[in-house]
Design an enzyme around this catalytic site. Structure first.
Site, mmCIF file in Angstrom:
data_model
loop_
_atom_site.group_PDB
_atom_site.id
_atom_site.type_symbol
_atom_site.label_atom_id
_atom_site.label_comp_id
_atom_site.label_asym_id
_atom_site.label_seq_id
_atom_site.Cartn_x
_atom_site.Cartn_y
_atom_site.Cartn_z
ATOM 1 N N GLN A 158 24.379 26.056 -64.991
ATOM 2 C CA GLN A 158 23.024 25.905 -64.456
ATOM 3 C C GLN A 158 22.834 24.574 -63.727
ATOM 4 O OE1 GLN A 158 20.081 23.957 -66.030
ATOM 5 N NE2 GLN A 158 18.607 25.569 -66.436
ATOM 6 N N SER A 164 14.849 25.481 -64.543
ATOM 7 C CA SER A 164 15.836 24.409 -64.686
ATOM 8 C C SER A 164 15.755 23.780 -66.078
ATOM 9 C CB SER A 164 15.647 23.376 -63.565
ATOM 10 O OG SER A 164 16.641 22.384 -63.629
ATOM 11 N N LEU A 165 15.275 22.552 -66.167
ATOM 12 C CA LEU A 165 15.127 21.873 -67.457
ATOM 13 C C LEU A 165 14.319 22.717 -68.444
ATOM 14 C CD1 LEU A 165 15.315 19.206 -69.161
ATOM 15 C CD2 LEU A 165 13.177 18.528 -68.045
ATOM 16 N N HIS A 223 21.372 20.641 -59.016
ATOM 17 C CA HIS A 223 21.697 22.045 -58.721
ATOM 18 C C HIS A 223 22.581 22.178 -57.489
ATOM 19 C CE1 HIS A 223 19.343 23.317 -62.058
ATOM 20 N NE2 HIS A 223 18.325 22.600 -61.627
ATOM 21 N N ARG A 241 21.740 15.291 -71.071
ATOM 22 C CA ARG A 241 21.783 15.965 -69.762
ATOM 23 C C ARG A 241 21.196 15.062 -68.684
ATOM 24 N NH1 ARG A 241 18.102 19.517 -66.760
ATOM 25 N NH2 ARG A 241 19.143 21.371 -65.900
#
Length: 305
Positions: A249, A94-95, A200, A119
């Site tokens: 994503q 992820s990040l 997500h 973000r």
């Protein structure tokens, strides 16, 4: 390729790995790490040392966590460059994908830090506090979870972490209802995660669109090595695809287990986890017993090399 012994991958953790004191020993031991923390503080107008090294509530708030963790992981990776095996491929959960792209040569450190700061803000603001939730489901397969949550509105699989550990995401009520159903379906445990939103999931689409606007202003550079994207679990070799993948994503499942399996199939035999904690090393042990996993969370961990 690093000799005939197989390939080496650098992997980076995602949100949840942050902890007070992370990166402090790197800051004290390495001028490179100091420069990265100091530059991040300057660009963002946030005292990164205070945020990462001292007890505070902000470290667990998404809008701060993301910049803090990416700054720390990149400071560690850059400080260790001369002592680590050169990677053939990178990946980040992820990040952590922003660190993977930066270390693969696709973006500058300052752009990675400023982008994840935004973000974090976009994700934090996408859904009002307390409306979204995420829970880790232990002991069921992806297929079992997919069929158990079918028909519950607004509940999705957020992360395929490793066999027997999958994360669901969505609105609070839906996640609670799904948790009940999953326990009935035989889950060993369903553990609510300390996060402030339904990450997500499609509820993050708007955050992804805002993020894409920000990414238009970045100077992207050709990748030196591939990175494996969470979205498809495939290697990315062309930086031109990255913007679109990072937009997607935010709102799609993190295919971490599939990414690791793909890297192993492509000949990776050594994984080096760079960042606080040991989460990814733990996942890898459940994905494959045949690969070597080295975890670098503190300055002294270099001895493991």
């Amino acid at each position: 390729m690093s000799g005939s012994t197989g390939k080496t991958a650098w992997i980076f953790p995602g949100q949840g790995a942050q902890k007070c004191g992370m990166g402090k020993d790197f800051y004290e031991q390495s001028q490179t790490a100091r420069d990265i923390f100091d530059e991040a503080s300057q660009i963002l107008g946030i005292d990164m040392k205070k945020l990462c090294f001292e007890e505070n509530e902000r470290l667990d708030q998404t809008e701060y966590t993301q910049a803090a963790l990416v700054t720390t992981c990149l400071a560690m990776a850059e400080a260790l460059k001369s002592s680590l095996p050169v990677p053939d491929v990178t990946a980040g959960l992820s990040l952590g994908e922003y660190c993977a792209i930066t270390e693969a040569g696709g973006m500058r450190i300052r752009d990675a830090v400023t982008t994840v700061r935004k973000r974090g803000i976009f994700m934090q603001n996408a859904v009002p506090d307390g409306k979204g939730a995420m829970s880790a489901v232990v002991g069921l397969s992806g297929e079992q979870i997919e069929s158990a949550i079918e028909g519950i509105g607004d509940v999705f699989i957020a992360n395929y972490n490793c066999p027997g550990q999958i994360v669901i995401t969505g609105y609070q009520e839906g996640v609670e209802q799904a948790s009940q159903r999953l326990l009935e379906a035989g889950a060993k445990r369903v553990l609510p995660l300390k996060v402030s939103g339904p990450f997500h999931s499609p509820m993050m689409r708007e955050a992804g669109e805002k993020l894409e606007q920000v990414m238009r202003e970045i100077e992207w550079t050709p990748l030196r090595i591939p990175y494996v994207t969470n979205v498809t679990a495939e290697p990315v070799e062309e930086i031109t695809r990255t913007k679109e993948l990072l937009r997607e994503q935010v709102a799609s499942s993190v295919r971490w287990q599939q990414s690791m399996e793909r890297m192993i199939a492509d000949g990776v035999t050594t994984f080096i986890e760079i960042g606080p904690g040991r989460t990814l090393a733990g996942f890898l042990r459940k994905i494959s017993r045949d690969v070597k996993v080295i975890n670098i969370a503190e300055w002294k961990d270099q001895q493991k090399l």
